[in-house]
Write an enzyme that holds these catalytic residues in place. Structure first.
Site, short mmCIF file in Angstrom:
data_model
loop_
_atom_site.label_atom_id
_atom_site.label_comp_id
_atom_site.label_asym_id
_atom_site.label_seq_id
_atom_site.Cartn_x
_atom_site.Cartn_y
_atom_site.Cartn_z
N LYS A 248 -4.89 14.46 -1.07
CA LYS A 248 -3.21 14.38 -0.90
C LYS A 248 -2.51 14.80 -1.85
CE LYS A 248 0.26 10.72 -0.49
NZ LYS A 248 0.53 9.27 -0.56
N ASP A 253 7.61 12.19 -3.55
CA ASP A 253 7.66 11.30 -2.28
C ASP A 253 8.85 10.35 -2.06
OD1 ASP A 253 7.19 10.11 0.08
OD2 ASP A 253 5.67 8.72 -0.58
N LYS A 260 12.70 5.73 0.49
CA LYS A 260 12.25 4.31 -0.41
C LYS A 260 13.59 3.82 -1.35
CE LYS A 260 7.77 6.64 -1.65
NZ LYS A 260 6.90 5.56 -1.15
N ASP A 330 7.35 7.44 5.47
CA ASP A 330 7.04 7.21 4.23
C ASP A 330 5.41 6.91 4.27
OD1 ASP A 330 7.10 6.80 1.46
OD2 ASP A 330 7.64 4.71 1.78
N GLU A 332 3.45 9.22 4.79
CA GLU A 332 3.06 10.82 5.16
C GLU A 332 1.93 11.05 4.49
OE1 GLU A 332 3.28 10.53 0.93
OE2 GLU A 332 4.42 9.32 2.41
N ARG A 334 -1.28 9.96 4.94
CA ARG A 334 -2.31 10.14 6.00
C ARG A 334 -2.21 11.41 7.16
NH1 ARG A 334 -0.70 4.36 7.63
NH2 ARG A 334 -0.43 4.23 5.45
#
Length: 495
Positions: A248, A253, A260, A330, A332, A334
């Protein structure tokens, strides 16, 4: 990458031309008490300072009868096995600053463990050449490990390349996200394996769209910095097996439109640690010329909110055609890993390992030092054995059959999150990823490719006080375990 050059010598440590000496010693009392007759004055000096010998306990010592060089002592604990010695020497090199060359000896440990001491020195000597106006006191740029065992060039090379790979991950994770977008990660990856016989293929946003990488595209479409997929392939002639690694690589993020909170966004530059990890393992395998094919897939995207960003409720089509309803932008990691797992599966490797700072739930379950491990029992057992050898805490978690139904979406094949239900969040993510692991053959009933999922959201970043060879900041968790996992088929001598 800033870490010390490593050397090994069988000459007495006090004959070293180093700038300082570091001794790794057990407690002064007990069954394993060291005989310090060859070091006059040292026992009295250590006793006066209250030296405990506990692993990582560090003292500067004045013992002019033994040596005129600056001397430091670090504790190994009562039973200095490889892990304890690695930690001890790492702590000593991390703490002993201001000397360019440090000579290290562990005269009362098993002589065969010198390579663990060398690896610890390389790990503890890492330093990030960052952005401070005033340079902090430097750690050693050269460490010479002294011992009595026969020199082994392959073992020293592996220790040095392991330290280099850990340093590579820490360097990449430390760089601010403003200077490390998806295209920058691709460039850094190519540079890291230049001249190592590794094939590098980079898919830009156009190629990703043409080939159907809907997960990576969907996560990255809200950013002005388009996503990338980087494939690295180290394929030596006569390779004994093929290990595929999927990482990943979220360069920052924000959570996307599922934004967030401000405090939770701090540190999210480290959300690409999984991609950095698989890059580092390929680099290490190539550098030591391992007879194993290792392919890495770096799934790299910037998860940003904008008018172009994926919305909660949108449906993305993954590389294998699976449709996913995105309930939480969030969740993301996966989504990008799903594409990477499909791509890796198409090459039918012997085993697939994915690495990701995936879930906050893993911190609740296991804290900040253990890596969460899921997957097929035999492959997981092999990984856990490698982790035990590396001294990296890891714990297997289940993939419960009764939770599979929770993946179902009313409008798509899968949903990427359970909204309002925090129970088993890490397990849900593991089950989601397992869906995208392919089969060993083209037959519908072929068994699934052996697979291991590593959640390093807790273990990948250390926020507390330093310990052992571990500093505050990125830890490069699982790099050393994965290097050992990849090298499993090698003879002990070569390892």
């Amino acid at each position: 990458m800033a870490f010390p050059d490593l050397e090994y010598r069988t000459t007495p440590v006090r004959e070293s031309e180093a700038d300082a000496l570091l001794l790794a010693l057990p407690p002064l009392e007990g069954d394993q008490a060291p005989d310090l007759a060859d070091w006059p004055g040292l026992r009295d000096a250590l006793s006066a300072l209250g030296f405990s010998g506990a692993t990582g306990s560090f003292l500067r010592v004045f013992a002019p009868e033994s040596t005129t060089l600056p001397l430091a002592v670090v504790g190994t604990g009562a039973e200095p096995d490889a892990s304890a010695l690695r930690d001890a020497v790492g702590a000593g090199i991390r703490s002993l600053t201001g000397y360019a060359t440090v000579a290290v000896a562990a005269p009362f440990a098993d002589p065969a463990l010198w390579a663990a001491a060398a690896e610890g020195a390389g790990l503890g000597g890492y330093r990030f050449d960052g952005y401070k106006s005033e340079t902090p006191k430097a750690r050693a740029s050269r460490v010479v490990v002294h011992g009595t065992a026969e020199a082994d060039d392959a073992a020293l090379r592996l220790a040095a390349e392991t330290a280099a790979s850990v340093a590579l991950v820490k360097d990449l994770v430390n760089i601010p996200a403003e200077w490390l977008g998806p295209a920058d990660v691709a460039q850094k990856a190519a540079e890291a394996v230049a001249d190592l016989g590794v094939q590098v293929d980079v898919l830009d946003e156009d190629a990703l769209r043409e080939q159907g990488f809907g997960g990576i595209l969907g996560v990255g479409q809200g950013s002005d910095r388009p996503p990338r997929l980087v494939r690295l392939d180290y394929a030596p002639a006569g390779a004994t097996r093929h290990v595929a690694l999927v990482g990943k690589g979220i360069t920052f993020d924000t959570g996307g439109l599922s934004l967030k909170p401000a405090a939770s966004m701090v540190g999210m530059k480290y959300d690409m640690a999984g991609a950095a990890t698989v890059l580092a393992v390929v680099r290490a395998a190539a550098a030591v010329e391992a007879p194993v094919r290792v392919t890495a897939w770096l799934c790299v995207a910037d998860n940003m909110p904008s008018g172009r960003a994926t919305r909660p409720g949108d449906v993305l089509r993954m590389l294998d055609g699976t449709t996913v309803e995105v309930l939480n932008t969030d969740a993301e990691g996966r989504l990008v890993l799903a594409d990477g797992l499909v791509a890796a599966s198409r090459e039918h490797p012997d085993v697939i390992v994915d690495v990701a700072t995936l879930t906050g739930a893993i911190l609740v379950a296991l804290g900040t030092r253990h890596t969460g491990v899921m997957g097929d029992d035999d492959a997981v057992a092999d990984y856990l054995a490698a982790a035990a050898e590396a001294g990296e805490p890891a714990w297997q978690l289940p993939l419960p059959a009764h939770m599979v139904e929770e993946l179902d979406s009313p409008i798509a094949d899968l949903q990427n999150a359970k909204i309002g239900d925090p129970a088993g969040g890490s397990l849900f993510a593991g089950l989601f990823l397992r869906h995208f692991v392919g089969r060993t053959g083209d037959e519908a009933d072929a068994p699934r490719i052996p697979w291991v999922h590593l959640d390093i959201a807790g273990s990948g970043l250390h926020k507390g006080a330093p310990y052992g060879y571990t500093d505050k900041g990125p830890t490069a968790a699982t790099v050393r375990s994965l290097i050992r996992f990849v090298l499993t088929d090698l003879d002990e001598e070569a390892r």
